[in-house]
Design an enzyme around this catalytic site. Sequence first.
Site, PDB file in Angstrom:
ATOM      1  N   ASP A 151      25.806   1.839  -1.800  1.00  0.00           N
ATOM      2  CA  ASP A 151      26.841   1.982  -2.817  1.00  0.00           C
ATOM      3  C   ASP A 151      27.026   0.667  -3.574  1.00  0.00           C
ATOM      4  O   ASP A 151      27.090  -0.413  -2.969  1.00  0.00           O
ATOM      5  CB  ASP A 151      28.153   2.383  -2.128  1.00  0.00           C
TER       6      ASP A 151
ATOM      7  N   GLU B   5      22.262   2.136  -5.510  1.00  0.00           N
ATOM      8  CA  GLU B   5      23.058   2.499  -6.678  1.00  0.00           C
ATOM      9  C   GLU B   5      23.100   1.232  -7.521  1.00  0.00           C
ATOM     10  O   GLU B   5      23.846   0.300  -7.207  1.00  0.00           O
ATOM     11  CB  GLU B   5      24.463   2.941  -6.286  1.00  0.00           C
TER      12      GLU B   5
END
Length: 700
Positions: free
Chosen positions: A344, A380
């Site tokens: 993330d 990401e």
Amino acid sequence: MKIWPGLPYPLGATYDGSGTNFSIFSEVAEQVELCLFDEDGLETRIELPEVTGYCWHGYLPGIEPGQRYGFRVHGPWSPEHGHRCNEAKLLLDPYAKAIEGSVDWNDAVFPYRLDKGPDVRSDTDSAPYVPRCVVHQPYFDWNGDRRLQLPWHETIIYETHVKGFTCNNPDIPEELRGTYAGMAHQVSIEHLRSLGVTAVELLPVHQFIHDKRLIDMGLRNYWGYNSIGYFAPHNDYSAESRPGAVVAEFKQMVRALHQAGIEVILDVVYNHTAEGNHLGPMLSFKGIDNFYYYRTMDDDPRHYMDYTGTGNSLHMRNPHVLQLLMDSLRYWIQEMHIDGFRFDLASTLARELHEVDKLSAFFDLIQQDPVVSQVKLIAEPWDVGEGGYQVGNFPPVWSEWNGRYRDCVRDFWPGRDETLGEFAARFAGSPDLYENTTRLPFASVNFVTAHDGFTLRDLVSYDHKHNKANGEENRDGTDDSRSWNCGVEGPTDDPEILELRAKQQRNFLATLLLSQGVPMILGGDEMGRTQQGNNNAYCQDNEISWLDWEHADEELLEFCRRLIEFRQKHPVFHRRRWFQGREIHGTEIKDIAWFTLEGSQMAEEDWGESYAKSLGVYLNGAAIPNPNPKGDPVTDDDFYLIFNAHYEPLDFILPGEEWADSWLLELDTRNGWVDEAKPLKAGDTIQADARSLVVLRHEA
């Protein structure tokens, strides 16, 4: 209770069959107490007797799995210098393998006096209101299980949520719904197997907490991007109530998925923790060594650098922070048999100073690590800080969520003006982003929808977000969804609009599954899941987010199954190497070629027409450059794909005989799969419906 000196490593609580060694790192601590809790919550405090290299440690004979524990750290309270030690606060072990309980949002969980401000220390004991660590049983019978190591180019990812996937499934026993055991149930696995996906990417399963703000509003942190324990599986997803049993249940889930040939990828949140900013609670790192674990402001250490929008960022320049992350990754690989990770806001991990540096220490460590470098690594590739959008810029061992693929494909099918060259590049695996960095097409993880944003059904049903249920007056969530409601906002009974929406969903899925790169499907999209227009359902732990098995769109589900089977059957759609667009073996036939409506190859000027919304593409099944694992040539049929994003039907002339003398219609998203069709000849005209994709095959 007699305590032995013990060892500084491994960190955390380590049971050896006779007792348990405890070790915790703190550079700022002056004293560390180990706190043991019995069944009634009675606390026994034991001072750790040894410190080696800032690791405080001790060994307790007779302490067995199931023992609840925590730490209290004595040290300076000087927020102006970034130090926030407070022995009144019970702290979680950063290396805890199992955690019991949750946060009860009493004022005591904050290290400061709420009535006096963040610099005034609170001396109220937090122990009754915070979770406990649990000594876990390390032994588990894996029955020969190991990581599957499926090839990247054959991978199809299914992003889903442990709880939301099974919570509403009536075919799973009620006591198992929403749990790791529910995910491992044969009903769950049969759905994934019949769909044909090769990997599940699970939203965060590291132990996390539910924010006080959400709890006060009657909501919960459903997505789980609020980690506090990087070694412990989240306890809310366990069907077991025994202390520490969650670890075995998680392992049983992984083993069951592996037996079905499905890899497990974890969405991990190493960029920040659940302790928030200077106004947040004290649960672990903040009380252990705040200045060491977190990035504080250079000119005011009271406050934190925040590249994530959540209050804090871990201090990626400090060795023990990096060690924590690497130890965590290795633990999940070696002890939990995880096949890969999606990181993330990965750009945050590359910020050693302020700028994003793809050669930062974290990425250097991963590159050289013999364990972590061998699993699937997905970034990401952005954060909320300056210069954080880094699509295409991660190191060679990494794949990336390709945000540019998502945006381009979302723009193409509603017929928005853009150059066809952008769409062609995304369909071909985004070589403009990855080829010049020695990376291969699987560097691009392609997606149209993900947990963050509209579902596929909502993407074709709403022009605007509808997030009022989140309690922020519809201010949260992006306003740039690149969606199109096909003429009516939200639910409708209009058959023409419903037909168009169904076709657009088929268009998006077919484009995704036939593009080069690694496709990722959002869980539930295969059966028409809606979030009622909510494009930021992070706090909706209810029917808004859970998969709706009762109202599944069976026609869409069958279409998706056949589409995945089609992709896997034909290697030309998942090549390991890039298309070259050059003539093959001295002939005029290329491995890939792009065509106009008239059946002629695209000229340079054709690519620049912003109003053009249609093209054909030829894929040569005889020009796959890499052999199979046994060294044998890989060949396939030839294919001709027609993309028509125009609002009216268009006639396409098929290429001349030098490409193929005949074609069979396989798929037309106007109606779906075609099982019997009359052959078409080279030079014939075929009509592509408005906003449709057509697939034709020439048998090799």
